[in-house]
Motif scaffolding. Structure first.
Motif, short mmCIF file in Angstrom:
data_model
loop_
_atom_site.label_atom_id
_atom_site.label_comp_id
_atom_site.label_asym_id
_atom_site.label_seq_id
_atom_site.Cartn_x
_atom_site.Cartn_y
_atom_site.Cartn_z
N ASP A 179 -3.95 -4.60 -13.12
CA ASP A 179 -3.84 -5.88 -12.41
C ASP A 179 -2.69 -5.78 -11.41
OD1 ASP A 179 -3.66 -8.44 -11.49
OD2 ASP A 179 -3.64 -9.40 -13.46
N CYS A 180 -3.02 -5.82 -10.14
CA CYS A 180 -2.02 -5.68 -9.08
C CYS A 180 -1.69 -7.01 -8.42
CB CYS A 180 -2.52 -4.69 -8.02
SG CYS A 180 -2.74 -3.01 -8.62
N SER A 181 -1.97 -8.11 -9.08
CA SER A 181 -1.71 -9.42 -8.48
C SER A 181 -0.23 -9.78 -8.47
CB SER A 181 -2.50 -10.51 -9.21
OG SER A 181 -2.18 -10.52 -10.59
N GLY A 182 0.57 -9.15 -9.30
CA GLY A 182 2.01 -9.42 -9.36
C GLY A 182 2.81 -8.42 -8.56
N PRO A 183 4.13 -8.54 -8.59
CA PRO A 183 4.98 -7.61 -7.84
C PRO A 183 4.90 -6.18 -8.36
CG PRO A 183 6.30 -9.08 -9.23
CD PRO A 183 4.91 -9.61 -9.24
N THR A 184 4.65 -6.03 -9.67
CA THR A 184 4.41 -4.71 -10.26
C THR A 184 3.12 -4.76 -11.05
OG1 THR A 184 5.70 -5.27 -12.24
CG2 THR A 184 6.87 -4.17 -10.43
N PRO A 185 2.36 -3.68 -11.07
CA PRO A 185 1.07 -3.70 -11.76
C PRO A 185 1.23 -3.81 -13.27
CG PRO A 185 1.56 -1.49 -10.97
CD PRO A 185 2.61 -2.39 -10.40
N THR A 186 0.36 -4.58 -13.89
CA THR A 186 0.29 -4.64 -15.35
C THR A 186 -0.98 -3.90 -15.78
OG1 THR A 186 -0.88 -6.77 -15.27
CG2 THR A 186 1.52 -6.83 -15.47
N VAL A 187 -0.88 -3.21 -16.91
CA VAL A 187 -1.98 -2.35 -17.34
C VAL A 187 -2.42 -2.75 -18.74
CG1 VAL A 187 -2.74 0.02 -17.67
CG2 VAL A 187 -0.97 -0.48 -15.97
N THR A 188 -3.73 -2.94 -18.90
CA THR A 188 -4.34 -3.25 -20.19
C THR A 188 -5.15 -2.04 -20.65
OG1 THR A 188 -4.52 -5.56 -19.49
CG2 THR A 188 -5.75 -4.92 -21.44
N ASN A 189 -5.19 -1.82 -21.96
CA ASN A 189 -5.86 -0.64 -22.54
C ASN A 189 -5.22 0.66 -22.07
OD1 ASN A 189 -7.72 -2.42 -23.74
ND2 ASN A 189 -9.12 -2.28 -21.99
N ALA A 190 -3.92 0.60 -21.81
CA ALA A 190 -3.22 1.77 -21.27
C ALA A 190 -3.13 2.88 -22.30
CB ALA A 190 -1.82 1.37 -20.82
N VAL A 191 -3.39 4.10 -21.86
CA VAL A 191 -3.24 5.28 -22.70
C VAL A 191 -2.51 6.34 -21.88
CG1 VAL A 191 -4.39 7.06 -24.07
CG2 VAL A 191 -5.41 4.78 -23.89
N SER A 192 -1.48 6.90 -22.48
CA SER A 192 -0.74 7.98 -21.82
C SER A 192 -0.56 9.11 -22.83
CB SER A 192 0.61 7.48 -21.30
OG SER A 192 1.31 8.51 -20.62
N ASN A 193 0.12 10.17 -22.43
CA ASN A 193 0.47 11.23 -23.38
C ASN A 193 1.73 11.94 -22.89
OD1 ASN A 193 -0.28 13.19 -21.46
ND2 ASN A 193 -2.33 13.41 -22.32
N LYS A 194 2.28 12.78 -23.75
CA LYS A 194 3.56 13.43 -23.47
C LYS A 194 3.47 14.35 -22.26
CE LYS A 194 7.36 15.94 -25.66
NZ LYS A 194 7.55 16.89 -24.54
N VAL A 220 -11.15 3.32 -14.55
CA VAL A 220 -10.03 2.43 -14.22
C VAL A 220 -10.57 1.26 -13.41
CG1 VAL A 220 -7.81 2.20 -13.05
CG2 VAL A 220 -8.38 4.33 -14.25
N ASP A 221 -10.35 0.06 -13.91
CA ASP A 221 -10.79 -1.17 -13.24
C ASP A 221 -9.58 -1.78 -12.54
OD1 ASP A 221 -12.01 -3.47 -12.40
OD2 ASP A 221 -12.13 -4.38 -14.39
N ILE A 222 -9.61 -1.80 -11.20
CA ILE A 222 -8.49 -2.29 -10.41
C ILE A 222 -8.75 -3.74 -10.02
CG2 ILE A 222 -7.08 -1.90 -8.35
CD1 ILE A 222 -8.30 1.01 -8.43
N GLN A 223 -7.86 -4.63 -10.40
CA GLN A 223 -8.03 -6.06 -10.14
C GLN A 223 -6.82 -6.61 -9.38
OE1 GLN A 223 -8.64 -7.93 -13.97
NE2 GLN A 223 -10.58 -6.87 -14.34
N GLY A 224 -7.08 -7.68 -8.60
CA GLY A 224 -5.99 -8.38 -7.92
C GLY A 224 -5.31 -7.60 -6.83
N ALA A 225 -5.93 -6.55 -6.34
CA ALA A 225 -5.33 -5.72 -5.28
C ALA A 225 -6.09 -5.93 -3.98
CB ALA A 225 -5.36 -4.25 -5.67
N ASP A 226 -5.37 -5.84 -2.86
CA ASP A 226 -6.07 -5.88 -1.58
C ASP A 226 -6.79 -4.55 -1.37
OD1 ASP A 226 -4.26 -3.94 -0.51
OD2 ASP A 226 -2.88 -5.51 0.13
N SER A 227 -7.62 -4.49 -0.33
CA SER A 227 -8.48 -3.32 -0.14
C SER A 227 -7.68 -2.04 0.04
CB SER A 227 -9.40 -3.54 1.06
OG SER A 227 -8.64 -3.77 2.24
N LYS A 228 -6.51 -2.12 0.69
CA LYS A 228 -5.72 -0.91 0.95
C LYS A 228 -5.11 -0.37 -0.33
CE LYS A 228 -4.61 -1.69 5.81
NZ LYS A 228 -3.53 -1.79 6.83
N ILE A 229 -4.56 -1.26 -1.16
CA ILE A 229 -3.97 -0.81 -2.42
C ILE A 229 -5.06 -0.26 -3.34
CG2 ILE A 229 -2.85 -1.60 -4.54
CD1 ILE A 229 -0.92 -1.22 -2.29
N LYS A 230 -6.19 -0.94 -3.39
CA LYS A 230 -7.29 -0.47 -4.24
C LYS A 230 -7.75 0.92 -3.80
CE LYS A 230 -11.81 -1.75 -6.08
NZ LYS A 230 -12.90 -2.75 -6.12
#
Length: 405
Positions: free
Chosen positions: A286-301, A237-247
């Motif tokens: 990407d945590c630069s906005g009010p809510t994080p956006t996720v690229t290459n997201a994969v989830s499951n049931k 997981v590559d965390i971008q646009g976040a301050d040190s505490k959020i990261k």
């Protein structure tokens, strides 16, 4: 060897749904203080003389080793602690210091690895959970020839965090260890350990090492399932646009949600190597906005089915209950993995057991991750490999697997 034809014969027969064994979830125990607005701390300095030639200084001991001295050699100096910083009352601080000195006298204070115990203090009617550890110098200066002829003064620190119940605080012991280790650079720098930034660090322990889990759930909401699956599957997981505490909070959540500690270390190491060789696409958060956006997201049931439990508890603001839900989630994943391993072992000589494997993987909602883990663990077992290969082929045909494992 199991053939595709024999497996297809099973599929053409009476399909019975195979369900995972039910999880006996431990009860969720509410803590006395969900918000813990008055988290306490105390920091003590100890200075003692090191005899010439003594190789037992704390700077060269391994992490997690005991600050042990033969009891007959313990001196008053070894058991002397001077207060550096605390937000306890004078009476409670004195009681805590007495407790620590007793632990020192029993060689029960450890370097780099904390212990949690219940301590009776005047600040509360009931025993208070106390996390305590020894903080040795990060490095000891190399001894000079003149040092060999004189006594060197060794300085180390005893650190305590107090709050909540013993059972609740134990859920966050690994995070508390990490947070305690983060204090070392401040203590052994040129600045005094009593500087304001040190006291600020100490006073933030509950916010940073415990409440972080609530902040992550609150931030990601339904997207939390992406982090859960990433943790189970060892997806980077590559965390971008976040301050040190959020990261740091996201990284700690991924670590807490992984199966580290619940799987054998050699199996976990092999799995991580296998995932690295496959060069998985990193999930970009990407945590630069009010809510994080996720690229290459994969989830499951499987992960998505746990989200309502997290969100319902999140509304209470209780980090201990959130962490207990996370532990239950991991327990269920481990139980499903053990069930699959039993089915695969039976399927080596039984076609119907192979069919049970297929139905289980198809219906559990976590089939790709489970098969990935089992495949690595049983890589050296030829019969198991043949079972896994047949399962992969038919799961691809059913659309359960979207990419080769």
């Amino acid at each position: 060897m199991i053939s595709q034809g024999s497996f297809q014969d099973s599929l053409d027969g009476d399909e019975k749904e195979v369900e995972a064994e039910p999880v006996e979830e431990p009860p969720l125990e509410p803590s006395r203080d969900a918000q813990q607005m008055d988290a306490h701390y105390s920091l003590y300095r100890r200075q003692r003389s090191q005899q010439p030639g003594d190789s037992g200084d704390m700077g060269h001991r391994r992490t997690g080793s005991s600050d042990s001295f033969p009891k007959e050699t313990l001196s008053q100096e070894d058991l002397s602690l001077s207060l550096v910083a605390s937000n306890l009352s004078i009476e409670a601080e004195t009681e805590l210091r007495t407790f620590l000195i007793k632990r020192l006298s029993k060689a029960a204070l450890f370097a780099g690895m904390g212990t949690i115990a219940a301590v009776e203090l005047s600040i509360a009617e009931q025993p208070v959970a106390c996390y305590y550890c020894l903080l040795p110098p990060a490095e000891q200066p190399s001894a000079t020839e003149s040092d060999e002829l004189t006594k060197a003064v060794v300085t180390d620190y005893a650190l305590c965090f107090l709050g909540s119940t013993e059972k609740s605080l134990e859920l966050f012991r690994i995070e508390l260890d990490k947070y305690a280790q983060g204090l070392q650079p401040y203590l052994y720098s040129e600045a005094s350990a009593s500087e304001p930034h040190v006291q600020l660090y100490l006073s933030s322990w509950y916010e940073e090492a415990v409440l972080y889990i609530h902040r992550v759930v609150q931030l990601f909401q339904e997207k939390l399932s992406i982090l859960l699956r990433a943790a189970l599957s060892h997806t980077p997981v590559d965390i971008q646009g976040a301050d040190s505490k959020i990261k740091q909070a996201i990284e700690w959540f991924l670590c807490a949600a992984s199966l580290q500690g619940l799987m054998q270390e050699d199996t976990l190491a092999s799995l991580c190597k296998a995932m690295a060789r496959e060069q998985q696409k990193a999930i970009v958060v990407d945590c630069s906005g009010p809510t994080p956006t996720v690229t290459n997201a994969v989830s499951n049931k499987f992960c998505e089915d746990w989200i309502p439990s997290f969100l319902n508890i999140q509304e209470t603001g209780n980090p201990f209950l959130i962490r207990q839900i996370l532990e239950n989630f991991k327990l269920k994943a481990i139980q499903d993995m053990n069930s699959l391993k039993r089915y695969i072992q039976q399927a080596e000589s039984n076609n119907y057991a192979l069919f049970k494997c297929f139905v289980f993987l198809k219906n559990c909602g976590n089939g790709e991750v489970l098969l990935q883990n089992v495949k690595v663990e049983q890589a050296e077992m030829p019969e198991a490999r043949s079972v896994v290969k047949v399962l992969e082929e038919f799961l691809h045909e059913e659309g359960v697997l979207t990419s080769p494992i």
